[in-house]
Structures are given as C-alpha cells and as structure tokens.
Design a protein around this motif. Sequence first.
Motif, PDB file in Angstrom:
ATOM      1  N   THR A 138      51.375  37.766  44.091  1.00 22.97           N
ATOM      2  CA  THR A 138      49.771  38.208  43.822  1.00 22.97           C
ATOM      3  C   THR A 138      49.339  39.395  44.412  1.00 22.97           C
ATOM      4  OG1 THR A 138      49.360  36.022  45.849  1.00 22.97           O
ATOM      5  CG2 THR A 138      48.889  35.787  43.693  1.00 22.97           C
ATOM      6  N   GLU A 139      48.463  40.367  43.516  1.00 26.68           N
ATOM      7  CA  GLU A 139      47.656  41.214  43.974  1.00 26.68           C
ATOM      8  C   GLU A 139      46.762  41.507  43.893  1.00 26.68           C
ATOM      9  OE1 GLU A 139      50.592  44.330  42.232  1.00 26.68           O
ATOM     10  OE2 GLU A 139      52.673  44.153  42.884  1.00 26.68           O
ATOM     11  N   GLY A 140      45.629  41.191  44.868  1.00 27.30           N
ATOM     12  CA  GLY A 140      44.403  41.011  44.148  1.00 27.30           C
ATOM     13  C   GLY A 140      44.284  39.831  43.743  1.00 27.30           C
ATOM     14  N   ASN A 141      43.403  40.043  42.586  1.00 28.40           N
ATOM     15  CA  ASN A 141      42.998  39.212  41.453  1.00 28.40           C
ATOM     16  C   ASN A 141      43.839  39.441  40.435  1.00 28.40           C
ATOM     17  OD1 ASN A 141      42.338  41.564  40.413  1.00 28.40           O
ATOM     18  ND2 ASN A 141      40.661  40.655  40.173  1.00 28.40           N
ATOM     19  N   LYS A 142      44.728  39.706  40.558  1.00 30.32           N
ATOM     20  CA  LYS A 142      46.010  40.257  39.493  1.00 30.32           C
ATOM     21  C   LYS A 142      47.684  39.159  39.904  1.00 30.32           C
ATOM     22  CE  LYS A 142      44.083  42.454  36.614  1.00 30.32           C
ATOM     23  NZ  LYS A 142      44.130  44.022  36.151  1.00 30.32           N
TER      24      LYS A 142
ATOM     25  N   SER B 101      50.837  41.983  34.424  1.00 28.48           N
ATOM     26  CA  SER B 101      49.930  42.168  35.629  1.00 28.48           C
ATOM     27  C   SER B 101      49.125  41.627  34.128  1.00 28.48           C
ATOM     28  CB  SER B 101      49.804  43.432  35.826  1.00 28.48           C
ATOM     29  OG  SER B 101      48.537  43.058  37.290  1.00 28.48           O
TER      30      SER B 101
END
Length: 377
Positions: free
Chosen positions: A91-95, A106
């Motif tokens: 998970t990377e932020g809201n992605k 993504s």
Amino acid sequence: MKFRVEREVLADAVTWVARGLPARPPVPVLAGVLIEANEEGSLTLSAFDYEVSAKVTVPAEVAEPGTVLVLGRLLADISRNLPNRPIDVTTEGNKVAVTCGSSRFSLLMMPSEDYPTLPTAPEPTGTIAGDVFTQAVAQVSIAADRGDTLPILTGVRVEVDGEKMTLLATDRYRLAMRELTWNPEATDASHVALIPARTLSETAKALGAAGSIEVALGGAAGGDGLVGFEAGQRRTTTRLLDGEYPKVTSIFPTSVDTEAVVKTSELVEAVKRVSLVAERNTPVRLRFSEGQVTIEAGTGDDAQASEAVESTLTGPEVEIAFNPQFLLDGLGAVGTEFSRLSFTQPSRPAVLSGQAEIDGEADTSYRYVLMPVRFAS
C-alpha cells in the motif's frame, strides 16, 4: 500492508471470490474484494453482494499485515495475465501497488470501513463427495427456470431425510430429480432448502474438485435463511429463496405402457442433426417402433429431415414430439451409455433415465421428466 504471493495462488483465489461480483453493484464497494494480510503468513480474500458471500484463505509471505479493498474483477484480470513469478503487493497512500517482474500496476484503494460484514455460515449439516455433488447439481439445474416470471422456479429444491438427499428443479416444461446418499451430522437430519440454481451450479463447479464438500443447510429458521458450502480453504454462503415450492412430484407417471432403450450418444447426434431444420420453438417427432426410433422434423413446404437410430422396444409403438433442446439437455445429463425412455401416451409426460447396458436395469436415481409438444399429424 505488504506481502508476497505466488501468481497462480493469487489468480485462483481472486478469480474464485470475484466470480459472483455484480457487474453494476447498487453500492460501489460491493464491486470490491477485501484482502486481509495476516501476521501468521496467510491472505484472506472475501467478496459479498448481500446475496452470495465467498471467502478463501491462501498462504503468503506477509511483511506488514493490513486490510485493503480493491476492485475485484480488475484485480482478477490483472493477476491472471501477469507473468508466472511471485507478486508483491504494497500500500502506498491511497493506492495499492501490484508488482510482478517488470510489470507494475497501481490500483485505487476503496473505503474498506464501508464494506459489509460477511454473514456467518450455519452450523455444518453433513458432507458429500465433491464429484457426486457436482454431477447431481449439473443434472438437476438444467431444468430450473431461467426467467423471472416465477422466481421460486429459478431454484433447486434440496431435501434431506437422514442419509438421503433429493435435488429437484422444474421450469414447468421439464422436471429433473436426483436422489443420492450423503454423510449427515445427525442420522435423523431433516432439512428443506430452496437454493438459487445459478449460484448452486457455480458453487458446485468451483468446489467440485475437492474430495469432500461440507454443507450447512441452515434453512430459514436455523441459519438466517442461508446455506453454506466449504471445501478446503474455500467457504461460500448464499441466501435461500423464499416461498413454498409447488408439489411437482405428482407429475411422475404411476404406470408405464411403453419403454424404449437407445444408445445415448447415437440419439444425441441424430436429434442434433434433425433439429437443424426445426424452426424456433418447433418440436422434433420421435416414432418408436420395433428395433428403431425414427426422428423427424419439418413439415409441408418447410425443410425436412429424418434419421433412424437402433433401439429396443417394450410395449406398443408410440409417436411423440419434444422441444429438441429440452430433450438434448436431458440426454446430456443422464451420464450413462444408454438411455431409457418411458411413456404412457403421447399426450402425457415421458420419463428419461439412464442405464449402463442395453438389457440392464434403469438407474432411477436420476429421472428427467419431459412434457410432450402437440404436433400436427
């Protein structure tokens, strides 16, 4: 959240839970698949549309546990098309980043806190062999109604009486019934459940490869109107249909005047060929006489076809007409080298069952009742 999983494992799991996701969900989150990465090294994937729930647990290398909700069909398409190498998901932020070799996707994270809680399956009722269950459901579900006029007829009626299980479906033009034995938790088990035929068919195909399927027939009283199925790490529930199923077993003839036995594959091929000239909704005619059955279609100035197939006959000759597709459905479901057709008279329902040998006994564990069609003589 961060985990690594084998491509084939993820693809199978996502495809299975996402198979019933609605194309146009009433609420956007219902298009999602919930992924929970657990500390003990496993992933749990879930899907639910308020009618059908699916849940599967698979092994994974979990670096950081967590929960995300992503579009199910999209993730299924991606995972099936990735190269056969381990997949890394983070998970990377809201992605949500999905990486496999040099491929990188993504995906937008959906609000998992809005996702509905999956229903709890009823208590197990018994177990049944996977291959037996799959065959039985396939044999019966062909006769369920595919329209919406009478929703109750879109279901398969499952009745349990001790070690005996009976599956039944009808669309008013044909009726299919399969009786089998299973392993109930209680010897005096007694249940009746009306399960949507489409869902039951998909579930049987998905779980049938397992050696044994655990069935939980909660019924309207004991299981909040749910039925549950479990095989290995796959679990699914579906909401039962409401209503009283019509008492259709009275359709079975109480006596037989004529019986014919024919090789199933030969009759199937002949009906397929002859029905090529049958206009939509027009029947094929079958004339049973000593030593053969003649299949005909078409009349008057229309295209016509006929073919004869070897058969044995007991009783008086009979001429009868059927919807060709309904007849082919039944012949395709008997699953035996020979088929036995039992008649009373041309205007009454005929019964199709299978048998292993030309002069053997009929296997009446599966019976397919077919309503005849009137034809111009």
